[in-house]
Scaffold this active site. Structure first.
Site, PDB file in Angstrom:
ATOM      1  N   ASP A 228       0.828  -1.204   0.000  1.00  0.00           N
ATOM      2  CA  ASP A 228       0.000   0.000   0.000  1.00  0.00           C
ATOM      3  C   ASP A 228       0.867   1.260   0.000  1.00  0.00           C
ATOM      4  O   ASP A 228       0.581   2.220  -0.725  1.00  0.00           O
ATOM      5  CB  ASP A 228      -0.930   0.006   1.217  1.00  0.00           C
ATOM      6  CG  ASP A 228      -1.877   1.202   1.199  1.00  0.00           C
ATOM      7  OD1 ASP A 228      -2.663   1.315   0.239  1.00  0.00           O
ATOM      8  OD2 ASP A 228      -1.822   2.020   2.128  1.00  0.00           O
ATOM      9  N   LYS A 232       1.199   4.269  -3.085  1.00  0.00           N
ATOM     10  CA  LYS A 232       1.144   5.722  -2.869  1.00  0.00           C
ATOM     11  C   LYS A 232       2.388   6.410  -3.435  1.00  0.00           C
ATOM     12  O   LYS A 232       2.295   7.493  -4.035  1.00  0.00           O
ATOM     13  CB  LYS A 232       0.986   6.014  -1.374  1.00  0.00           C
ATOM     14  CG  LYS A 232      -0.366   5.562  -0.831  1.00  0.00           C
ATOM     15  CD  LYS A 232      -0.443   5.653   0.682  1.00  0.00           C
ATOM     16  CE  LYS A 232      -1.788   5.119   1.182  1.00  0.00           C
ATOM     17  NZ  LYS A 232      -1.871   5.105   2.652  1.00  0.00           N
TER      18      LYS A 232
END
Length: 375
Positions: A228, A232
């Site tokens: 994750d 980003k």
């Protein structure tokens, strides 16, 4: 006359339902302060859609109390749908000023972005997937937004409600040379390592607490894998013109060789004590007055993206983090060794929904400007 904005909401989970309630609560304020009326003619979950019909009260646009009770309204009136049904409905109803809001984590819905754009929709996405797929799709998506003169906003992709993407865009478009971006991008991992640095508690216990509170994904291996954070970083890199792929990111996972994605969820759940020894060792072997932080780092000079566990001075901005806050440092030529620091709640349904709402209002404002030009 008020400007009517028709929001087609995909996803009525935590973020989607919170967004509805925020709009219901502030509906009168938007009318009075901006002369904008935000409406929900269609609301969907993964398989069913509620279509507003004449004579059928849409409780999603009633008072907050009714909105919270509207699950029954949805369950009774929603029907199976596909994207073609959505497009056909808005065309038949002659709905204008369309914004599709993606509050899902669906890769299937992302494939429908281009047909939506081609049929008059702007898009606001909390969903990160569209910005992390192969560069060919990333470029095709932007070509269509430009061709059909539609907006695509996704501030909540990085840092929930924090103004990270817009700040980076503004710096980049002003000609500022960004040299490095680094920071704690994960609220769940921020919470875990902030506590681990201050308290004499085993890593596994803090991980358990984070799971119980709901800071992690249902399977916390998704957080610990680093994927994750990497997504980003990839989004920010592409905002700055780097044509790179997820596979190019160097990810040092927090999972262990004997406790990772290859094991069953049951095995993972009962063996978390295996985390304690290696992380306690990492904690004790740091320099004095240092703490562990799990960071993402984008080096624009070297053109490298890395996700890793580091040891930071307690006196540094990253070392002073508390709670589940995110903190991003943006290094530029003009600011030199003193980075721009953006810090705050980097996760949570309230701040994420508010960030989505901010993007909706930005598009509404741009629609109004264009309408005034052609009035």
């Amino acid at each position: 006359m008020s400007l009517k904005i028709n929001i087609i909401l995909f996803g009525i989970g935590n973020v989607g339902s919170t967004l509805i309630n925020q709009i219901v609560e502030s509906k009168q304020f938007f009318l009075e302060s901006q002369n904008i009326e935000l409406r929900f003619p269609i609301i969907t979950n993964s398989t069913l859609a509620f279509f507003e019909k004449d004579g059928l009260k849409n409780k999603w646009e009633a008072t907050r109390g009714e909105a919270e009770l509207s699950g029954a309204n949805f369950a009774q009136s929603a029907i199976p749908f596909n994207i073609e049904d959505i497009i056909e409905y808005v065309q038949f109803q002659n709905l204008e000023n369309l914004i599709a809001v993606d509050a899902t984590a669906s890769s299937h819905l992302v494939k429908s972005y281009i047909p939506l754009i081609q049929n008059g929709f702007h898009i606001v996405a909390a969903n990160k997937i569209a910005n992390t797929l192969h560069n060919d799709f990333y470029a095709a998506l932007r070509r269509n937004f430009k061709k059909f003169d539609k907006q695509f906003l996704y501030e909540t992709n990085v840092g929930a409600g924090l103004p990270i993407i817009n700040t980076i865009k503004d710096l980049h478009h002003s000609g500022e040379k960004i040299t490095k971006i680094r920071g704690v991008f994960s609220g769940s991992l921020s919470y875990i390592f902030n506590r681990f640095g201050k308290e004499n508690i085993p890593f596994s216990q803090i991980l358990h607490d984070a799971e119980k509170i709901g800071y992690t994904e249902p399977d916390s291996r998704e957080d610990l894998s680093g994927n994750d954070v990497a997504r980003k970083l990839l989004i920010l890199a592409r905002e700055l013109g780097l044509e790179t792929e997820f596979s190019n990111i160097k990810i040092t996972s927090l999972l262990l060789p004997n406790l990772n994605e290859k094991h069953s969820k049951a095995e993972y759940s009962v063996n978390k004590l295996l985390f304690d020894k290696p992380y306690q060792t990492a904690k004790l072997t740091q320099k004095e007055n240092h703490v562990l932080r799990y960071i993402g780092e984008l080096d624009l000079i070297q053109k490298t993206l890395e996700v890793k566990l580091t040891s930071e001075p307690e006196s540094s901005p990253l070392g002073q983090l508390k709670g589940a806050d995110s903190l991003i440092e943006i290094y530029t030529n003009s600011y030199g060794e003193n980075p721009i620091v953006i810090q705050g709640a980097g996760a949570g349904k309230e701040v994420t929904a508010r960030g989505v709402l901010t993007d909706i209002l930005k598009i509404a404002s741009q629609i109004r400007v264009k309408e005034s030009l052609f009035a």
